[in-house]
Design a protein around this motif. Sequence first.
Motif, PDB file in Angstrom:
ATOM      1  N   VAL A  78      -0.942 -30.682 170.155  1.00 59.22           N
ATOM      2  CA  VAL A  78      -1.712 -31.914 170.018  1.00 59.22           C
ATOM      3  C   VAL A  78      -0.807 -32.982 169.409  1.00 59.22           C
ATOM      4  CG1 VAL A  78      -3.935 -30.711 169.751  1.00 59.22           C
ATOM      5  CG2 VAL A  78      -2.662 -31.425 167.730  1.00 59.22           C
ATOM      6  N   TRP A  87      -6.618 -38.283 168.089  1.00 54.24           N
ATOM      7  CA  TRP A  87      -5.865 -37.094 168.473  1.00 54.24           C
ATOM      8  C   TRP A  87      -5.931 -36.903 169.989  1.00 54.24           C
ATOM      9  CZ3 TRP A  87      -3.056 -34.239 165.020  1.00 54.24           C
ATOM     10  CH2 TRP A  87      -3.278 -34.511 163.665  1.00 54.24           C
ATOM     11  N   ILE A  89      -4.207 -34.238 173.374  1.00 52.57           N
ATOM     12  CA  ILE A  89      -3.473 -33.034 173.755  1.00 52.57           C
ATOM     13  C   ILE A  89      -1.994 -33.391 173.865  1.00 52.57           C
ATOM     14  CG2 ILE A  89      -3.107 -31.392 175.659  1.00 52.57           C
ATOM     15  CD1 ILE A  89      -5.541 -30.785 173.997  1.00 52.57           C
TER      16      ILE A  89
END
Length: 133
Positions: A78, A87, A89
């Motif tokens: 992440v 946030w 991936i």
Amino acid sequence: MIPQDDKNQGPRKPRGRPRDWHDKTAQNTIKSLDRAMEVFEFLSDTQGKALTTLASDLNQSPSTVYRILVTLETRGLVEFDQVDQVWHIGARAFVIGSRFLRRTSLVERARPHLRALMEKTGETANLGIRQHG
């Protein structure tokens, strides 16, 4: 070389699968890892979430979710966008996912068909693998 036990009583049997290999009950799962995977999978479905939103949506404490995210971030799974405070991936998730494709010959079998489709339509062609419905 055959492994020896501590009392030097002869060869030990090599270890294989645990006796309860097919037992998938809660006693055989790592709860913290399961919780981390839940956060990771949820984030992959809902890119660009703030910590408090993730924690609220997952019904977990922000401190727990934060520790999970920081741990995943150290592995590149992440990434944190400091400007938007959200946030996402990470690139390492793609690398790991693409290793799945390398282990199967499906990609190589599909490549000529995808190339023909691209040439015929002038568009990009992608291969998807449906799993678990």
